[in-house]
Design a protein around this motif. Structure first.
Motif, PDB file in Angstrom:
ATOM      1  N   ARG A  20       0.875  -1.135  -0.041  1.00  0.00           N
ATOM      2  CA  ARG A  20      -0.027  -0.085   0.019  1.00  0.00           C
ATOM      3  C   ARG A  20       0.798   1.316   0.123  1.00  0.00           C
ATOM      4  O   ARG A  20       2.025   1.424   0.505  1.00  0.00           O
ATOM      5  CB  ARG A  20      -1.115   0.176   1.346  1.00  0.00           C
ATOM      6  CG  ARG A  20      -2.061  -1.115   1.529  1.00  0.00           C
ATOM      7  CD  ARG A  20      -2.657  -1.009   2.729  1.00  0.00           C
ATOM      8  NE  ARG A  20      -3.739  -2.165   2.771  1.00  0.00           N
ATOM      9  CZ  ARG A  20      -4.874  -1.851   3.142  1.00  0.00           C
ATOM     10  NH1 ARG A  20      -5.474  -0.833   3.188  1.00  0.00           N
ATOM     11  NH2 ARG A  20      -5.604  -3.023   3.010  1.00  0.00           N
ATOM     12  N   ASN A  21       0.373   2.182  -0.667  1.00  0.00           N
ATOM     13  CA  ASN A  21       1.004   3.491  -0.389  1.00  0.00           C
ATOM     14  C   ASN A  21       0.403   4.207   0.755  1.00  0.00           C
ATOM     15  O   ASN A  21      -0.388   3.688   1.554  1.00  0.00           O
ATOM     16  CB  ASN A  21       0.738   4.304  -1.903  1.00  0.00           C
ATOM     17  CG  ASN A  21      -0.811   4.750  -1.981  1.00  0.00           C
ATOM     18  OD1 ASN A  21      -1.543   4.667  -1.021  1.00  0.00           O
ATOM     19  ND2 ASN A  21      -0.932   5.218  -3.229  1.00  0.00           N
ATOM     20  N   ALA A  22       0.842   5.628   0.947  1.00  0.00           N
ATOM     21  CA  ALA A  22       0.803   6.438   2.150  1.00  0.00           C
ATOM     22  C   ALA A  22      -0.858   6.597   2.083  1.00  0.00           C
ATOM     23  O   ALA A  22      -1.234   6.537   3.433  1.00  0.00           O
ATOM     24  CB  ALA A  22       1.392   7.880   1.991  1.00  0.00           C
ATOM     25  N   SER A  23      -1.587   6.588   1.319  1.00  0.00           N
ATOM     26  CA  SER A  23      -3.104   6.805   1.267  1.00  0.00           C
ATOM     27  C   SER A  23      -4.066   5.535   1.636  1.00  0.00           C
ATOM     28  O   SER A  23      -5.043   5.881   1.597  1.00  0.00           O
ATOM     29  CB  SER A  23      -3.649   7.456  -0.141  1.00  0.00           C
ATOM     30  OG  SER A  23      -3.177   6.609  -1.174  1.00  0.00           O
ATOM     31  N   GLY A  24      -3.181   4.376   1.569  1.00  0.00           N
ATOM     32  CA  GLY A  24      -3.662   3.323   1.829  1.00  0.00           C
ATOM     33  C   GLY A  24      -4.319   2.225   0.605  1.00  0.00           C
ATOM     34  O   GLY A  24      -4.854   1.392   0.596  1.00  0.00           O
ATOM     35  N   ALA A  25      -4.031   2.950  -0.757  1.00  0.00           N
ATOM     36  CA  ALA A  25      -4.302   2.258  -1.902  1.00  0.00           C
ATOM     37  C   ALA A  25      -3.200   1.105  -2.266  1.00  0.00           C
ATOM     38  O   ALA A  25      -2.227   1.338  -2.020  1.00  0.00           O
ATOM     39  CB  ALA A  25      -4.233   3.355  -3.290  1.00  0.00           C
ATOM     40  N   SER A  71       4.559   2.829   0.615  1.00  0.00           N
ATOM     41  CA  SER A  71       5.169   3.212   1.932  1.00  0.00           C
ATOM     42  C   SER A  71       5.952   2.166   2.530  1.00  0.00           C
ATOM     43  O   SER A  71       6.938   2.702   3.224  1.00  0.00           O
ATOM     44  CB  SER A  71       4.276   4.230   2.683  1.00  0.00           C
ATOM     45  OG  SER A  71       3.068   3.222   3.268  1.00  0.00           O
TER      46      SER A  71
END
Length: 356
Positions: free
Chosen positions: A291-296, A334
């Motif tokens: 996941r990236n920082a926004s949770g995607a 992330s």
């Protein structure tokens, strides 16, 4: 560590001694002398730290370099600091050697349990990548293998429940069973059943009762007399097929994960005709669940499609594909919290000409 770096604390000590000799009496540099042994102990071994500490104590007691107002209690305190610095250096060096030894053992274990995949197995070009999620571990719960046998080149990509060192024994058992079964079993379904039985033995539940140890896996076979691939999936993410700049998922008839003891385990292989330049990509869910920082979640198909479209021309070679996915995924995410395994396979273009 470069040998020249050892000269740095001695150079600082010389400069410090010269400054102390020419500085006015009110300039106090004793605290700088006191800082040198601890700093040296953080970088170098106990013998070098002890040598520098002795030099510092000698300079503190020589009249030309002795700081003003320093007395015997100050020298005693400096001696204690020097001794403590040597002790810290000895403890640090000991643990550093132990870490190096453990790292070497872990690397040897990884090569024994999950050796690097060969660049070419039979008529198939290969590239693989494995990264353990557990910090400082080099082995974990994902695995892959590519082997040539009497029924063609066969490959395995699998993900053991859990990750880290606790899964290493299961990984070793599965790889050993796969390498034996590909020689004996005529059908991929037979290989899958052998893996399932091995898991149930590992879990201590060889009977029909359910097991808590399970593995998702995808098995592939490149028959020697066909320009095709057969694959079967046991609860595993679908393989990707890269062809002419496009990417699509190969959805085999689903079967339950291995080791659960559920009904309907016997998988039904999917046969996919292959064209020259086709590349197959297998992966574990550590890739698509990053996941990236926004949770995607990491959009694997979308990112690989965009990369292939931007490159143009034929499908990339397996190593370039694996390198791209790992670089792109780690740039997108992330944090990577699960083991990651990638296996790219490209049947050689000369397969058709050899058959003809």
């Amino acid at each position: 560590m470069p040998r020249q770096l050892w000269l740095v604390p001695w150079g600082v000590l010389v400069v410090l001694a010269v400054v102390q000799m020419i500085a006015p009496g009110w300039v106090q540099l004793a605290f700088v002398f006191a800082a040198l042994p601890p700093l040296t102990g953080l970088l170098f071994g106990p013998w070098r730290t002890a040598a520098l500490s002795v030099a510092v104590l000698v300079l503190l007691m020589l009249p030309p370099t002795q700081p003003a107002h320093i007395n015997e209690p100050d020298v005693a305190a400096m001696t204690a600091i020097a001794g403590f610095s040597v002790l810290v250096s000895w403890v640090r060096s000991r643990y550093t050697r132990e870490l190096v030894r453990v790292g070497s053992v872990a690397e040897a274990a990884q090569r024994a349990v999950l050796p690097p995949v060969a660049p070419r197995v039979g008529a198939v070009s290969c590239a693989g990548l494995y990264r353990a999620a557990q910090v400082a571990a080099q082995v974990g719960g994902d695995l892959y293998d590519v082997r040539e046998g009497p029924y063609g080149v066969r490959a395995l990509v699998a993900d053991v429940q859990g990750h880290g060192l606790a899964a290493v024994g299961t990984v070793a058992a599965l790889l050993g069973t796969f390498r034996e079964a590909l020689l004996d079993e005529r059908e991929l379904a037979g290989v899958a059943l052998r893996l399932d039985r091995r898991l149930r033995i590992e879990a201590g539940t060889a009977g029909p009762e359910p097991s808590e140890l399970f593995v998702t896996a995808v098995l592939l076979e490149f028959p020697p007399d066909e320009d095709a691939v057969r694959l079967t999936s046991c609860g595993h993410p679908p393989m990707l097929l890269l062809r002419d700049g496009g990417v699509r998922e190969l959805a085999a008839v689903p079967a339950p994960p291995l080791g659960l003891g559920l009904e309907g385990l016997t998988p039904h292989p999917l046969t996919v005709p292959l064209c020259p330049g086709d590349v197959l990509l297998g992966y574990t869910d550590g890739v698509t669940e990053a996941r990236n920082a926004s949770g995607a979640f990491y959009p694997l198909v979308e990112r690989v499609s965009g990369w292939c479209g931007a490159k143009g021309g034929p499908s990339p070679d397996p190593q370039a594909l694996v390198d791209f996915v790992w670089r792109d995924m780690t740039g997108f995410a992330s944090e990577v919290r699960d083991d990651v395994a990638l296996l790219a396979l490209r049947p050689a273009a000369e397969r058709a000409s050899e058959r003809a």
